[in-house]
Design a protein around this motif. Structure first.
Motif, PDB file in Angstrom:
ATOM      1  N   HIS A 124      -0.256 -25.928 -15.501  1.00 51.53           N
ATOM      2  CA  HIS A 124      -0.029 -26.363 -16.852  1.00 51.53           C
ATOM      3  C   HIS A 124       1.368 -27.184 -16.750  1.00 51.53           C
ATOM      4  O   HIS A 124       1.519 -28.235 -17.433  1.00 51.53           O
ATOM      5  CB  HIS A 124       0.187 -25.182 -17.695  1.00 51.53           C
ATOM      6  N   LYS A 125       2.216 -26.897 -15.847  1.00 56.38           N
ATOM      7  CA  LYS A 125       3.261 -27.481 -15.962  1.00 56.38           C
ATOM      8  C   LYS A 125       3.233 -28.771 -15.327  1.00 56.38           C
ATOM      9  O   LYS A 125       3.800 -29.875 -15.155  1.00 56.38           O
ATOM     10  CB  LYS A 125       4.405 -26.733 -14.866  1.00 56.38           C
ATOM     11  N   ARG A 126       2.326 -28.890 -13.997  1.00 57.28           N
ATOM     12  CA  ARG A 126       2.205 -30.117 -13.394  1.00 57.28           C
ATOM     13  C   ARG A 126       1.332 -31.207 -14.021  1.00 57.28           C
ATOM     14  O   ARG A 126       1.605 -32.250 -13.903  1.00 57.28           O
ATOM     15  CB  ARG A 126       1.765 -29.646 -12.057  1.00 57.28           C
ATOM     16  N   MET A 127       0.327 -30.636 -14.706  1.00 59.45           N
ATOM     17  CA  MET A 127      -0.685 -31.651 -15.140  1.00 59.45           C
ATOM     18  C   MET A 127      -1.041 -30.852 -16.772  1.00 59.45           C
ATOM     19  O   MET A 127      -2.029 -30.226 -17.000  1.00 59.45           O
ATOM     20  CB  MET A 127      -1.912 -31.696 -14.406  1.00 59.45           C
ATOM     21  N   PRO A 128       0.079 -31.236 -17.780  1.00 58.92           N
ATOM     22  CA  PRO A 128      -0.389 -30.683 -19.029  1.00 58.92           C
ATOM     23  C   PRO A 128      -1.435 -31.086 -19.717  1.00 58.92           C
ATOM     24  O   PRO A 128      -1.873 -30.471 -20.596  1.00 58.92           O
ATOM     25  CB  PRO A 128       1.075 -30.805 -19.737  1.00 58.92           C
ATOM     26  N   LYS A 129      -1.715 -32.635 -19.366  1.00 57.35           N
ATOM     27  CA  LYS A 129      -2.840 -33.168 -20.179  1.00 57.35           C
ATOM     28  C   LYS A 129      -4.237 -32.410 -19.611  1.00 57.35           C
ATOM     29  O   LYS A 129      -5.195 -32.434 -20.650  1.00 57.35           O
ATOM     30  CB  LYS A 129      -2.705 -34.694 -19.719  1.00 57.35           C
ATOM     31  N   THR A 130      -4.195 -32.187 -18.267  1.00 57.54           N
ATOM     32  CA  THR A 130      -5.471 -31.469 -17.861  1.00 57.54           C
ATOM     33  C   THR A 130      -5.516 -29.974 -18.248  1.00 57.54           C
ATOM     34  O   THR A 130      -6.676 -29.633 -18.839  1.00 57.54           O
ATOM     35  CB  THR A 130      -5.563 -31.894 -16.356  1.00 57.54           C
ATOM     36  N   TRP A 131      -4.612 -29.330 -18.006  1.00 56.62           N
ATOM     37  CA  TRP A 131      -4.494 -27.811 -18.236  1.00 56.62           C
ATOM     38  C   TRP A 131      -4.008 -27.631 -19.624  1.00 56.62           C
ATOM     39  O   TRP A 131      -2.744 -26.954 -19.622  1.00 56.62           O
ATOM     40  CB  TRP A 131      -3.943 -27.415 -16.829  1.00 56.62           C
ATOM     41  N   THR A 132      -4.667 -27.902 -20.785  1.00 62.56           N
ATOM     42  CA  THR A 132      -4.142 -27.550 -21.742  1.00 62.56           C
ATOM     43  C   THR A 132      -4.462 -26.080 -22.014  1.00 62.56           C
ATOM     44  O   THR A 132      -5.167 -25.438 -21.425  1.00 62.56           O
ATOM     45  CB  THR A 132      -5.113 -28.195 -22.973  1.00 62.56           C
ATOM     46  N   PRO A 133      -4.020 -25.389 -23.138  1.00 60.41           N
ATOM     47  CA  PRO A 133      -4.121 -24.087 -23.378  1.00 60.41           C
ATOM     48  C   PRO A 133      -5.550 -23.780 -23.705  1.00 60.41           C
ATOM     49  O   PRO A 133      -5.924 -22.589 -23.508  1.00 60.41           O
ATOM     50  CB  PRO A 133      -3.360 -23.770 -24.612  1.00 60.41           C
ATOM     51  N   GLU A 134      -6.057 -24.735 -24.182  1.00 59.94           N
ATOM     52  CA  GLU A 134      -7.711 -24.308 -24.479  1.00 59.94           C
ATOM     53  C   GLU A 134      -8.423 -24.298 -23.193  1.00 59.94           C
ATOM     54  O   GLU A 134      -9.256 -23.336 -22.901  1.00 59.94           O
ATOM     55  CB  GLU A 134      -8.263 -25.333 -25.424  1.00 59.94           C
ATOM     56  N   LYS A 135      -7.940 -25.146 -22.212  1.00 57.33           N
ATOM     57  CA  LYS A 135      -8.627 -25.126 -20.894  1.00 57.33           C
ATOM     58  C   LYS A 135      -8.532 -23.854 -20.220  1.00 57.33           C
ATOM     59  O   LYS A 135      -9.115 -23.342 -19.544  1.00 57.33           O
ATOM     60  CB  LYS A 135      -8.511 -26.172 -20.179  1.00 57.33           C
ATOM     61  N   LEU A 136      -7.029 -23.282 -20.376  1.00 57.64           N
ATOM     62  CA  LEU A 136      -6.733 -22.297 -19.517  1.00 57.64           C
ATOM     63  C   LEU A 136      -7.630 -20.891 -20.138  1.00 57.64           C
ATOM     64  O   LEU A 136      -7.872 -20.024 -19.481  1.00 57.64           O
ATOM     65  CB  LEU A 136      -5.195 -22.025 -19.488  1.00 57.64           C
ATOM     66  N   ALA A 137      -7.739 -21.003 -21.496  1.00 63.10           N
ATOM     67  CA  ALA A 137      -8.326 -19.936 -22.178  1.00 63.10           C
ATOM     68  C   ALA A 137      -9.642 -19.888 -21.688  1.00 63.10           C
ATOM     69  O   ALA A 137     -10.282 -18.744 -21.424  1.00 63.10           O
ATOM     70  CB  ALA A 137      -8.153 -20.229 -23.822  1.00 63.10           C
ATOM     71  N   GLN A 138     -10.392 -20.845 -21.523  1.00 60.86           N
ATOM     72  CA  GLN A 138     -11.640 -20.834 -21.257  1.00 60.86           C
ATOM     73  C   GLN A 138     -11.819 -20.695 -19.933  1.00 60.86           C
ATOM     74  O   GLN A 138     -12.868 -20.064 -19.225  1.00 60.86           O
ATOM     75  CB  GLN A 138     -12.293 -22.387 -21.367  1.00 60.86           C
ATOM     76  N   GLU A 139     -10.768 -20.997 -18.980  1.00 60.50           N
ATOM     77  CA  GLU A 139     -11.072 -20.873 -17.469  1.00 60.50           C
ATOM     78  C   GLU A 139     -10.910 -19.457 -17.056  1.00 60.50           C
ATOM     79  O   GLU A 139     -11.475 -18.893 -16.280  1.00 60.50           O
ATOM     80  CB  GLU A 139     -10.022 -21.757 -16.669  1.00 60.50           C
ATOM     81  N   TYR A 140      -9.920 -18.777 -17.723  1.00 56.38           N
ATOM     82  CA  TYR A 140      -9.634 -17.445 -17.446  1.00 56.38           C
ATOM     83  C   TYR A 140     -10.014 -16.411 -18.319  1.00 56.38           C
ATOM     84  O   TYR A 140      -9.632 -15.205 -18.649  1.00 56.38           O
ATOM     85  CB  TYR A 140      -7.814 -17.111 -17.246  1.00 56.38           C
ATOM     86  N   LEU A 141     -10.844 -16.817 -19.261  1.00 53.36           N
ATOM     87  CA  LEU A 141     -11.399 -15.895 -20.295  1.00 53.36           C
ATOM     88  C   LEU A 141     -10.260 -15.328 -21.204  1.00 53.36           C
ATOM     89  O   LEU A 141     -10.539 -14.022 -21.318  1.00 53.36           O
ATOM     90  CB  LEU A 141     -12.588 -15.000 -19.879  1.00 53.36           C
ATOM     91  N   LEU A 142      -9.423 -15.949 -21.704  1.00 50.32           N
ATOM     92  CA  LEU A 142      -8.342 -15.389 -22.514  1.00 50.32           C
ATOM     93  C   LEU A 142      -8.426 -15.926 -23.997  1.00 50.32           C
ATOM     94  O   LEU A 142      -9.263 -16.620 -24.270  1.00 50.32           O
ATOM     95  CB  LEU A 142      -6.956 -16.159 -21.961  1.00 50.32           C
ATOM     96  N   ASP A 143      -8.081 -15.050 -24.967  1.00 48.47           N
ATOM     97  CA  ASP A 143      -7.736 -15.573 -26.281  1.00 48.47           C
ATOM     98  C   ASP A 143      -7.076 -16.861 -26.382  1.00 48.47           C
ATOM     99  O   ASP A 143      -5.899 -17.027 -25.785  1.00 48.47           O
ATOM    100  CB  ASP A 143      -7.290 -14.289 -27.094  1.00 48.47           C
ATOM    101  N   PRO A 144      -7.500 -17.821 -27.208  1.00 47.99           N
ATOM    102  CA  PRO A 144      -6.728 -18.912 -27.384  1.00 47.99           C
ATOM    103  C   PRO A 144      -5.186 -18.801 -27.546  1.00 47.99           C
ATOM    104  O   PRO A 144      -4.421 -19.557 -27.413  1.00 47.99           O
ATOM    105  CB  PRO A 144      -7.451 -19.861 -28.286  1.00 47.99           C
TER     106      PRO A 144
END
Length: 174
Positions: A124-144
């Motif tokens: 997220h720090k290196r590519m904040p546009k690509t790794w948005t919180p929504e994508k992180l939630a989807q990738e790691y099965l987290l609560d948004p």
């Protein structure tokens, strides 16, 4: 020398002063707050000992089940964890056995391992546009909500190397 003089003055006529203080009239206690005594004590006692049917019926609805505690000699019953709790395989792990995390192969959904959390934060720090919180939630099965809080409040380590000054003086051996 000074302490002897102060002790003599302090202890001078001590017994007479103590008797005088003890014999003084004591102050009277404050009067008690008046209480309403319109209900006689006998009526209160009667009301306490009377049978109250609505409360008794509610008490009969209560069911209490108790068990004896396990003694030290007996085996403790093993509580089985529900096997159907959803788990997911680790996406990233450390090579080797550096901190004892190697035996972990999967984590519950909605949780992250330490390595995954650091990887997600770094991405997220290196590519904040690509790794948005929504994508992180989807990738790691987290609560948004949790993914948003993770990116807002936690930061991976920033290492800044300050180069030495070029005009450093060296001490020559003589």
């Amino acid at each position: 020398m000074g302490s002897r003089v102060t002790r003599l003055i302090r202890n001078f006529n001590l017994e007479n002063r103590a008797h005088r203080e003890i014999s003084k009239a004591k102050p009277k206690a404050a009067p008690r707050h008046p209480t309403p005594s319109s209900i006689p004590q006998e009526e209160i006692a009667e009301e306490i000992h009377q049978r109250n049917d609505p409360l008794l019926s509610m008490l009969k609805d209560v069911y209490v089940e108790s068990k004896d505690p396990v003694s030290q000699g007996e085996a403790v019953p093993v509580v089985k964890v529900d096997q159907e709790t959803q788990r997911r395989a680790l996406k990233y792990s450390l090579p080797g056995d550096p901190y004892g995390f190697c035996d972990v192969t999967d984590v519950p959904k909605g949780k992250l391992s330490l390595v995954e959390a650091l990887t997600a934060l770094n991405n997220h720090k290196r590519m904040p546009k690509t790794w948005t919180p929504e994508k992180l939630a989807q990738e790691y099965l987290l609560d948004p909500k949790d993914a948003k809080a993770l990116t807002d409040y936690f930061f991976p380590f920033d290492i800044k190397i300050i180069p030495p000054k070029t005009e450093a003086k060296q001490i020559k051996d003589s």
